[in-house]
Design a protein around this motif. Structure first.
Motif, PDB file in Angstrom:
ATOM      1  N   LEU A 153       0.837  -1.197   0.000  1.00 36.77           N
ATOM      2  CA  LEU A 153       0.000   0.000   0.000  1.00 36.77           C
ATOM      3  C   LEU A 153       0.871   1.246   0.000  1.00 36.77           C
ATOM      4  N   PRO A 154       0.386   2.343  -0.568  1.00 36.55           N
ATOM      5  CA  PRO A 154       1.094   3.618  -0.431  1.00 36.55           C
ATOM      6  C   PRO A 154       1.154   4.043   1.032  1.00 36.55           C
ATOM      7  N   TYR A 155       2.122   4.914   1.304  1.00 35.71           N
ATOM      8  CA  TYR A 155       2.244   5.463   2.662  1.00 35.71           C
ATOM      9  C   TYR A 155       2.976   6.789   2.575  1.00 35.71           C
ATOM     10  N   TRP A 156       2.977   7.512   3.695  1.00 41.51           N
ATOM     11  CA  TRP A 156       3.601   8.831   3.728  1.00 41.51           C
ATOM     12  C   TRP A 156       4.950   8.768   4.430  1.00 41.51           C
ATOM     13  N   ASP A 157       5.958   9.369   3.806  1.00 41.57           N
ATOM     14  CA  ASP A 157       7.253   9.578   4.454  1.00 41.57           C
ATOM     15  C   ASP A 157       7.155  10.910   5.194  1.00 41.57           C
ATOM     16  N   MET A 158       7.147  10.824   6.518  1.00 41.38           N
ATOM     17  CA  MET A 158       6.972  12.020   7.348  1.00 41.38           C
ATOM     18  C   MET A 158       8.281  12.461   7.986  1.00 41.38           C
ATOM     19  N   SER A 159       9.422  12.085   7.393  1.00 40.46           N
ATOM     20  CA  SER A 159      10.707  12.479   7.971  1.00 40.46           C
ATOM     21  C   SER A 159      10.879  13.997   7.976  1.00 40.46           C
ATOM     22  N   ASP A 160      10.190  14.682   7.058  1.00 46.34           N
ATOM     23  CA  ASP A 160      10.104  16.141   7.089  1.00 46.34           C
ATOM     24  C   ASP A 160       8.621  16.474   7.241  1.00 46.34           C
ATOM     25  N   PRO A 161       8.143  16.658   8.476  1.00 42.45           N
ATOM     26  CA  PRO A 161       6.700  16.835   8.706  1.00 42.45           C
ATOM     27  C   PRO A 161       6.090  18.011   7.955  1.00 42.45           C
ATOM     28  N   GLN A 162       6.897  19.016   7.642  1.00 46.98           N
ATOM     29  CA  GLN A 162       6.378  20.171   6.916  1.00 46.98           C
ATOM     30  C   GLN A 162       6.190  19.864   5.429  1.00 46.98           C
ATOM     31  N   HIS A 163       6.847  18.820   4.958  1.00 49.47           N
ATOM     32  CA  HIS A 163       6.773  18.465   3.537  1.00 49.47           C
ATOM     33  C   HIS A 163       6.647  16.947   3.400  1.00 49.47           C
ATOM     34  N   PRO A 164       5.509  16.386   3.773  1.00 54.51           N
ATOM     35  CA  PRO A 164       5.334  14.935   3.654  1.00 54.51           C
ATOM     36  C   PRO A 164       5.437  14.499   2.195  1.00 54.51           C
ATOM     37  N   LEU A 165       6.032  13.336   1.983  1.00 56.21           N
ATOM     38  CA  LEU A 165       6.208  12.809   0.628  1.00 56.21           C
ATOM     39  C   LEU A 165       5.555  11.435   0.545  1.00 56.21           C
ATOM     40  N   MET A 166       4.671  11.266  -0.433  1.00 53.85           N
ATOM     41  CA  MET A 166       4.020   9.981  -0.598  1.00 53.85           C
ATOM     42  C   MET A 166       4.968   8.978  -1.246  1.00 53.85           C
ATOM     43  N   VAL A 167       4.904   7.751  -0.741  1.00 57.03           N
ATOM     44  CA  VAL A 167       5.634   6.647  -1.341  1.00 57.03           C
ATOM     45  C   VAL A 167       4.606   5.680  -1.927  1.00 57.03           C
ATOM     46  N   VAL A 168       4.671   5.484  -3.234  1.00 55.56           N
ATOM     47  CA  VAL A 168       3.852   4.470  -3.907  1.00 55.56           C
ATOM     48  C   VAL A 168       4.788   3.298  -4.165  1.00 55.56           C
ATOM     49  N   PRO A 169       4.726   2.255  -3.344  1.00 55.12           N
ATOM     50  CA  PRO A 169       5.734   1.197  -3.419  1.00 55.12           C
ATOM     51  C   PRO A 169       5.780   0.519  -4.785  1.00 55.12           C
ATOM     52  N   TYR A 170       6.946   0.002  -5.082  1.00 54.05           N
ATOM     53  CA  TYR A 170       7.198  -0.766  -6.293  1.00 54.05           C
ATOM     54  C   TYR A 170       7.583  -2.180  -5.852  1.00 54.05           C
ATOM     55  N   ALA A 171       7.829  -3.079  -6.800  1.00 48.82           N
ATOM     56  CA  ALA A 171       8.212  -4.446  -6.451  1.00 48.82           C
ATOM     57  C   ALA A 171       9.081  -5.028  -7.549  1.00 48.82           C
ATOM     58  N   LEU A 172       9.948  -5.956  -7.183  1.00 48.80           N
ATOM     59  CA  LEU A 172      10.862  -6.569  -8.132  1.00 48.80           C
ATOM     60  C   LEU A 172      10.591  -8.052  -8.349  1.00 48.80           C
ATOM     61  N   ASP A 173       9.567  -8.581  -7.687  1.00 52.08           N
ATOM     62  CA  ASP A 173       9.303 -10.019  -7.856  1.00 52.08           C
ATOM     63  C   ASP A 173       8.487 -10.289  -9.113  1.00 52.08           C
ATOM     64  N   SER A 174       7.407  -9.556  -9.311  1.00 47.56           N
ATOM     65  CA  SER A 174       6.582  -9.695 -10.512  1.00 47.56           C
ATOM     66  C   SER A 174       7.123  -8.740 -11.572  1.00 47.56           C
ATOM     67  N   ASN A 175       8.343  -9.014 -11.993  1.00 46.63           N
ATOM     68  CA  ASN A 175       9.100  -8.099 -12.839  1.00 46.63           C
ATOM     69  C   ASN A 175       9.882  -8.913 -13.861  1.00 46.63           C
ATOM     70  N   ASP A 176       9.853  -8.483 -15.118  1.00 45.01           N
ATOM     71  CA  ASP A 176      10.523  -9.268 -16.154  1.00 45.01           C
ATOM     72  C   ASP A 176      12.043  -9.267 -16.021  1.00 45.01           C
ATOM     73  N   MET A 177      12.609  -8.430 -15.129  1.00 47.29           N
ATOM     74  CA  MET A 177      14.043  -8.497 -14.868  1.00 47.29           C
ATOM     75  C   MET A 177      14.443  -9.884 -14.358  1.00 47.29           C
ATOM     76  N   LYS A 178      13.450 -10.614 -13.814  1.00 46.85           N
ATOM     77  CA  LYS A 178      13.733 -11.966 -13.330  1.00 46.85           C
ATOM     78  C   LYS A 178      14.112 -12.909 -14.468  1.00 46.85           C
ATOM     79  N   PHE A 179      13.820 -12.535 -15.718  1.00 41.11           N
ATOM     80  CA  PHE A 179      14.293 -13.337 -16.849  1.00 41.11           C
ATOM     81  C   PHE A 179      15.810 -13.229 -17.000  1.00 41.11           C
ATOM     82  N   PHE A 180      16.404 -12.166 -16.445  1.00 41.88           N
ATOM     83  CA  PHE A 180      17.849 -11.959 -16.532  1.00 41.88           C
ATOM     84  C   PHE A 180      18.582 -12.519 -15.321  1.00 41.88           C
ATOM     85  N   HIS A 181      17.856 -13.135 -14.394  1.00 39.25           N
ATOM     86  CA  HIS A 181      18.478 -13.667 -13.191  1.00 39.25           C
ATOM     87  C   HIS A 181      18.307 -15.176 -13.144  1.00 39.25           C
ATOM     88  N   PRO A 182      19.336 -15.908 -12.720  1.00 40.87           N
ATOM     89  CA  PRO A 182      19.261 -17.382 -12.753  1.00 40.87           C
ATOM     90  C   PRO A 182      18.216 -17.978 -11.822  1.00 40.87           C
TER      91      PRO A 182
END
Length: 304
Positions: free
Chosen positions: A193-222
């Motif tokens: 799920l997305p979440y907020w990076d609140m390390s700078d409370p005056q300027h919160p930054l949204m994180v929309v997570p990514y993933a590397l498991d369901s990723n075609d880069m796995k064709f390049f890995h043994p």
């Protein structure tokens, strides 16, 4: 380590995730991402100290020497792969997000513009296809991100609002994203799920997570995929698992990543086509959306 943008959070939502309401009553959000980075990989012919090593095979060219073969493997993505993918997306009427490296856009601005004109989102993928953890000073990183944004805006007519770099951010990346007004970051592999990076409370930054498991880069890995259907089956299992949770009241986000030089090849393009058909088969149970739309949905329901 001093200067880190945030401390490690191993708790997240603590088993009680927010009840995200998706458009049309969908039970799972799906983000399809295509990486537009060919021409921005390390290449001796571009003055880089050595060539990129991750490719179809382990390069036998010594570091620091011109690697013609690897450059051509990357070039295939732009010469052939991109057109297969754009045609398939048009056929299935899907709007997706492209992670674009600045040097790749600078080389092929007409292709970047065509992508945006087709309704896809262009997100910033850094100037080069490199980990931002490699940057040792803030000014160099800031200048490269700003340069990428300017080249993308000139080529496409739109300013990118999302960011994702290869590998890891540097300790200063998120302060740079805040300074440049980005709407979301995607260097988060730690949640569904997305979440907020609140390390700078005056300027919160949204994180929309990514993933590397369901990723075609796995064709390049043994330890990854070999046949197209292996990736399709993996994506199907992920959809079914997350749909079960969504139908129980807690919709999540599934990321599926692609590369022009990888899934753009004929034998692996079958995976791309079959995943698009698979998504169609679930109908309105899935919300397949651009990442900027996913960020907007989260922001409207769960503001920082």
């Amino acid at each position: 380590m001093q200067g880190l943008s945030q401390t490690r959070d191993l708790v997240g939502y603590g088993g009680t995730p927010p009840a995200w309401k998706l458009p049309g009553g969908a039970k799972l959000a799906v983000s399809l991402v295509i990486n537009f980075e060919e021409g921005a990989e390390f290449a001796v012919s571009d003055g880089d100290p050595q060539a990129e090593k991750i490719s179809e095979v382990v390069s036998v060219v010594p570091p620091g020497r011109w690697d013609q073969g690897n450059e051509q493997i990357f070039a295939y993505g732009m010469r052939a792969g991109i057109w297969r993918m754009l045609a398939a997306l048009e056929k299935h009427r899907r709007a997706v997000t492209f992670y674009m490296c600045g040097r790749a856009v600078e080389r092929l601005p007409q292709v970047a513009r065509r992508i945006v004109e087709a309704g896809h989102e262009a997100a910033c993928h850094g100037w080069l296809w490199r980990p931002h953890a490699d940057y040792t000073d803030r000014d160099s990183e800031l200048n490269d991100v700003r340069r990428c944004v300017e080249v993308m805006e000139t080529a496409t007519g739109q300013r990118p609002t999302g960011f994702f770099c290869r590998g890891s951010e540097s300790p200063q990346t998120r302060s740079i994203l805040r300074e440049l007004g980005f709407g979301y970051a995607s260097n988060g592999f730690d949640d569904d799920l997305p979440y907020w990076d609140m390390s700078d409370p005056q300027h919160p930054l949204m994180v929309v997570p990514y993933a590397l498991d369901s990723n075609d880069m796995k064709f390049f890995h043994p330890n990854g995929f070999v046949r197209a259907d292996e990736m399709v089956d993996y994506v199907r299992d992920a959809i079914d698992m997350l749909l079960e949770e969504g139908e129980a009241g807690h919709p999540k986000l599934l990321n599926i990543g692609w590369h022009l030089r990888i899934a753009g090849r004929p034998g692996r393009f079958a995976a791309f086509k079959r995943v698009l058909a698979l998504l169609d088969s679930y109908g309105h149970r899935l919300w397949v959306a651009r990442r900027d739309a996913i960020a907007a949905s989260w922001r409207s329901q769960f503001p920082a």
